[in-house]
Design a protein around this motif. Structure first.
Motif, PDB file in Angstrom:
ATOM      1  N   PRO A   1       0.819  -1.425   0.162  1.00 40.41           N
ATOM      2  CA  PRO A   1       0.114   0.052   0.056  1.00 40.41           C
ATOM      3  C   PRO A   1       0.928   1.148   0.151  1.00 40.41           C
ATOM      4  CG  PRO A   1       0.108  -1.017   2.213  1.00 40.41           C
ATOM      5  CD  PRO A   1       0.942  -1.879   1.260  1.00 40.41           C
ATOM      6  N   SER A   2       0.420   2.257  -0.511  1.00 41.26           N
ATOM      7  CA  SER A   2       1.080   3.613  -0.612  1.00 41.26           C
ATOM      8  C   SER A   2       0.183   4.613  -0.371  1.00 41.26           C
ATOM      9  CB  SER A   2       2.040   3.772  -1.636  1.00 41.26           C
ATOM     10  OG  SER A   2       1.218   3.667  -2.995  1.00 41.26           O
ATOM     11  N   ILE A   3       0.522   5.734   0.303  1.00 43.83           N
ATOM     12  CA  ILE A   3      -0.459   7.070   0.252  1.00 43.83           C
ATOM     13  C   ILE A   3      -0.855   7.151  -1.092  1.00 43.83           C
ATOM     14  CG2 ILE A   3       1.737   8.492   0.313  1.00 43.83           C
ATOM     15  CD1 ILE A   3      -1.749   9.161   2.245  1.00 43.83           C
ATOM     16  N   HIS A   4      -2.074   7.425  -1.015  1.00 46.24           N
ATOM     17  CA  HIS A   4      -2.955   7.682  -2.410  1.00 46.24           C
ATOM     18  C   HIS A   4      -2.655   6.811  -3.676  1.00 46.24           C
ATOM     19  CE1 HIS A   4      -4.429  10.967  -0.189  1.00 46.24           C
ATOM     20  NE2 HIS A   4      -4.171  12.128  -0.898  1.00 46.24           N
TER      21      HIS A   4
ATOM     22  N   LEU B   1       3.801  14.210  -3.020  1.00 41.90           N
ATOM     23  CA  LEU B   1       2.705  14.900  -2.495  1.00 41.90           C
ATOM     24  C   LEU B   1       3.156  16.118  -1.866  1.00 41.90           C
ATOM     25  CD1 LEU B   1       0.467  11.723  -1.430  1.00 41.90           C
ATOM     26  CD2 LEU B   1       0.333  12.964  -3.576  1.00 41.90           C
ATOM     27  N   PRO B   2       3.171  17.204  -2.511  1.00 44.14           N
ATOM     28  CA  PRO B   2       3.645  18.461  -1.850  1.00 44.14           C
ATOM     29  C   PRO B   2       2.787  18.866  -1.077  1.00 44.14           C
ATOM     30  CG  PRO B   2       3.882  18.715  -4.181  1.00 44.14           C
ATOM     31  CD  PRO B   2       3.393  17.337  -4.124  1.00 44.14           C
ATOM     32  N   VAL B   3       1.515  18.987  -1.165  1.00 44.26           N
ATOM     33  CA  VAL B   3       0.567  19.573  -0.296  1.00 44.26           C
ATOM     34  C   VAL B   3       0.406  18.573   1.171  1.00 44.26           C
ATOM     35  CG1 VAL B   3      -1.812  20.408   0.067  1.00 44.26           C
ATOM     36  CG2 VAL B   3      -0.755  20.584  -1.934  1.00 44.26           C
ATOM     37  N   LEU B   4      -0.073  17.397   1.049  1.00 46.29           N
ATOM     38  CA  LEU B   4      -0.264  16.510   1.819  1.00 46.29           C
ATOM     39  C   LEU B   4       0.900  15.904   2.645  1.00 46.29           C
ATOM     40  CD1 LEU B   4      -2.240  14.529   3.330  1.00 46.29           C
ATOM     41  CD2 LEU B   4      -1.660  12.784   1.447  1.00 46.29           C
ATOM     42  N   ASP B   5       1.982  15.995   2.078  1.00 45.31           N
ATOM     43  CA  ASP B   5       3.330  15.181   2.637  1.00 45.31           C
ATOM     44  C   ASP B   5       4.548  15.992   1.874  1.00 45.31           C
ATOM     45  OD1 ASP B   5       4.676  13.016   3.815  1.00 45.31           O
ATOM     46  OD2 ASP B   5       4.680  11.683   2.055  1.00 45.31           O
ATOM     47  N   PRO B   6       4.605  17.188   2.424  1.00 47.57           N
ATOM     48  CA  PRO B   6       5.769  18.120   2.045  1.00 47.57           C
ATOM     49  C   PRO B   6       7.171  17.373   2.734  1.00 47.57           C
ATOM     50  CG  PRO B   6       4.673  19.294   3.562  1.00 47.57           C
ATOM     51  CD  PRO B   6       3.890  18.171   3.297  1.00 47.57           C
TER      52      PRO B   6
ATOM     53  N   TYR C   1      -5.087  20.918  -0.986  1.00 44.48           N
ATOM     54  CA  TYR C   1      -5.202  19.534  -0.662  1.00 44.48           C
ATOM     55  C   TYR C   1      -6.276  18.663  -1.693  1.00 44.48           C
ATOM     56  CZ  TYR C   1      -7.081  15.492   1.816  1.00 44.48           C
ATOM     57  OH  TYR C   1      -7.564  14.024   1.942  1.00 44.48           O
ATOM     58  N   LEU C   2      -7.412  19.450  -1.851  1.00 43.53           N
ATOM     59  CA  LEU C   2      -8.520  18.821  -2.666  1.00 43.53           C
ATOM     60  C   LEU C   2      -8.264  18.667  -3.972  1.00 43.53           C
ATOM     61  CD1 LEU C   2     -11.723  20.384  -1.192  1.00 43.53           C
ATOM     62  CD2 LEU C   2     -11.029  17.982  -0.668  1.00 43.53           C
ATOM     63  N   ALA C   3      -7.367  19.477  -4.372  1.00 48.79           N
ATOM     64  CA  ALA C   3      -6.842  19.469  -6.004  1.00 48.79           C
ATOM     65  C   ALA C   3      -5.771  18.035  -6.267  1.00 48.79           C
ATOM     66  CB  ALA C   3      -6.403  20.680  -6.352  1.00 48.79           C
ATOM     67  N   GLU C   4      -5.043  18.142  -5.264  1.00 47.55           N
ATOM     68  CA  GLU C   4      -3.875  16.950  -5.127  1.00 47.55           C
ATOM     69  C   GLU C   4      -4.367  15.793  -4.884  1.00 47.55           C
ATOM     70  OE1 GLU C   4       0.267  17.210  -3.195  1.00 47.55           O
ATOM     71  OE2 GLU C   4      -0.851  16.332  -1.753  1.00 47.55           O
ATOM     72  N   LEU C   5      -5.671  15.584  -4.013  1.00 44.44           N
ATOM     73  CA  LEU C   5      -6.268  14.277  -3.779  1.00 44.44           C
ATOM     74  C   LEU C   5      -7.155  13.978  -5.318  1.00 44.44           C
ATOM     75  CD1 LEU C   5      -7.164  12.084  -1.862  1.00 44.44           C
ATOM     76  CD2 LEU C   5      -9.161  13.786  -1.439  1.00 44.44           C
ATOM     77  N   GLU C   6      -7.626  14.966  -5.796  1.00 47.76           N
ATOM     78  CA  GLU C   6      -8.414  14.703  -7.102  1.00 47.76           C
ATOM     79  C   GLU C   6      -7.566  14.123  -8.110  1.00 47.76           C
ATOM     80  OE1 GLU C   6     -11.932  15.569  -7.398  1.00 47.76           O
ATOM     81  OE2 GLU C   6     -11.688  14.819  -9.631  1.00 47.76           O
TER      82      GLU C   6
ATOM     83  N   VAL D   1     -14.215  11.619  -1.825  1.00 46.05           N
ATOM     84  CA  VAL D   1     -15.041  11.850  -2.752  1.00 46.05           C
ATOM     85  C   VAL D   1     -16.299  13.041  -2.467  1.00 46.05           C
ATOM     86  CG1 VAL D   1     -14.986   9.864  -4.196  1.00 46.05           C
ATOM     87  CG2 VAL D   1     -16.938   9.935  -2.111  1.00 46.05           C
ATOM     88  N   ALA D   2     -15.763  13.931  -1.366  1.00 51.14           N
ATOM     89  CA  ALA D   2     -16.227  14.918  -0.961  1.00 51.14           C
ATOM     90  C   ALA D   2     -17.044  15.880  -2.377  1.00 51.14           C
ATOM     91  CB  ALA D   2     -15.925  15.691   0.016  1.00 51.14           C
ATOM     92  N   GLY D   3     -16.009  16.053  -3.197  1.00 48.66           N
ATOM     93  CA  GLY D   3     -16.275  16.986  -4.238  1.00 48.66           C
ATOM     94  C   GLY D   3     -17.219  16.514  -5.216  1.00 48.66           C
ATOM     95  N   HIS D   4     -17.092  15.307  -5.306  1.00 55.41           N
ATOM     96  CA  HIS D   4     -17.941  14.428  -6.297  1.00 55.41           C
ATOM     97  C   HIS D   4     -19.520  14.437  -5.727  1.00 55.41           C
ATOM     98  CE1 HIS D   4     -15.319  12.305  -9.032  1.00 55.41           C
ATOM     99  NE2 HIS D   4     -14.399  12.883  -8.062  1.00 55.41           N
ATOM    100  N   ARG D   5     -19.558  14.161  -4.453  1.00 55.35           N
ATOM    101  CA  ARG D   5     -20.793  14.130  -3.629  1.00 55.35           C
ATOM    102  C   ARG D   5     -21.598  15.152  -3.595  1.00 55.35           C
ATOM    103  NH1 ARG D   5     -19.475  13.028   1.026  1.00 55.35           N
ATOM    104  NH2 ARG D   5     -18.428  11.277   0.721  1.00 55.35           N
TER     105      ARG D   5
END
Ligand SMILES: Cc1cc2nc3c(=O)[nH]c(=O)nc-3n(C[C@H](O)[C@H](O)[C@H](O)COP(=O)(O)O)c2cc1C
Length: 340
Positions: A17-20, A44-49, A175-180, A216-220
């Protein structure tokens, strides 16, 4: 070892497993050794600088390689950070023949293919104390620790910090843009998190105290007016996960790599025992909530991973099976070095 054997060992390592599901690793194999590098191009510069969660991910892959080698009758000696603070070289693994693999070696290696992050609610069945003790012993062998979050005030503090972190994340456009950018709708995608592997319902409405990362908050939001559930339906079975915090005394790259190796072992032990797990790392993503976790739980050391584990529920025959996350082909992550 022959190239085709290395390819199989690296295929097992990349099941980690790996982050995202960023798979931030590269391997170089020689006849008697394997080198592991972190791939800064998959950061992942935003989540994990600081790269902490990516080094942990690489540590898991390293341990999966060790387990795959043991099942093939090879002992591996691991040198961590061979170039000192060298930026990308994380480990050198040297192999020597070790005779027949034990039953335990084989069962852990089988668990590599059977393990998946399971974010669905678990069954209402407690995790055996004896398994938790075994995981604590495994973690100690790597100089790391596993602390079950069992006391109710610890649980309340942890749940609060996860919700706080999740709230901060959902309000952070970067964060949301990176996740997306790591969410995948194509079932054949070789990296990223498939939409079909994350819960589509609002995580706040699940039969659990534990808040799964909301991918998936953005999608929901586009489906804000959902039909209410059947009011006559029985209340959902409440899961009984064990939640454990894994941590280290130090907080440098060696500590992160060790945390990853210990986590790799823990996940394989959990899988081999018939249980499933999912990380809940939101509260550890941000220095503010991570530091508060240290003080609220009176930790001596640094939290590296929060893991929820339990028995899986019987699959619902009417529901689609969760999607399995993809992996990049071995040829994209493994290079061979000529002998001599
Ligand atoms: C360091 C680390 C942190 C993770 N954090 C989370 C998390 O907060 N929430 C979550 O649902 N999954 C988390 N995961 C799981 C990954 O999303 C998952 O491993 C990846 O998508 C690949 O899927 P698989 O584990 O099913 O192979 C994390 C994994 C790692 C290694």
């Amino acid at each position: 070892m022959e190239e085709q054997d290395w390819a199989q060992v690296v295929a097992a390592a990349t099941r980690a497993p790996s982050i995202h599901n960023t798979q931030p690793w590269r391997f170089v194999a020689g006849p008697d050794r394997l080198e592991l590098f972190i791939d800064p191009g998959r950061a992942l510069p935003v989540l994990d600088p600081s790269g902490r969660q990516q080094v942990i991910s690489c540590g898991i892959a390293l341990e999966f390689a060790v387990v795959a080698l043991a099942a093939r009758g090879w002992a591996a000696e691991v040198e961590e950070l061979p170039d000192g603070a060298g930026p990308t070289h994380l480990a050198t693994l040297r192999i020597t023949p070790a005779g027949d693999a034990s039953v335990d070696d084989r069962s852990l290696a089988e668990a590599i293919d059977n393990r998946h992050t399971v974010r669905a609610p678990f069954a209402a069945r407690a995790v055996p104390e004896e398994l938790l003790e075994r995981l604590q012993a495994e973690a100690r062998a790597f100089g790391t620790w596993v602390k079950p979050i069992a006391r109710s005030e610890e649980e309340v503090a942890t749940v609060f910090l996860i919700s706080r972190a999740e709230e901060m994340e959902q309000g952070d456009p970067a964060y949301l843009a990176e996740l997306e950018s790591w969410l995948r709708t194509d079932p054949a995608a070789v990296d990223g998190v498939p939409l079909g592997a994350v819960p589509s319902e609002d995580p706040q409405e699940r039969a659990s105290n534990w808040l799964i990362r909301d991918f998936v908050a953005g999608h929901r939001e586009q489906h804000a007016f959902r039909a209410a559930g059947d009011p006559t339906a029985p209340p959902p079975e409440v899961e009984r996960p064990a939640v454990v915090l894994m941590g280290t005394d130090g907080d440098d790259r060696t500590a992160w790599l060790r945390a990853g190796r210990a986590l790799g072992r823990v996940l394989l032990e959990v899988t081999a025992a018939g249980l499933v797990a999912s990380p809940l790392t939101q509260a550890l993503d941000w220095p503010a909530t991570r530091t508060r976790m240290q003080s609220r739980l009176s930790l001596v050391g640094h939290p590296q991973m929060l893991l929820r584990m339990g028995y899986p529920r019987e699959p619902d025959p009417d529901a689609p099976s969760p999607a399995v996350s993809g992996r990049r082909p071995v040829r994209d992550v493994l290079r061979f070095e000529p002998a001599g």
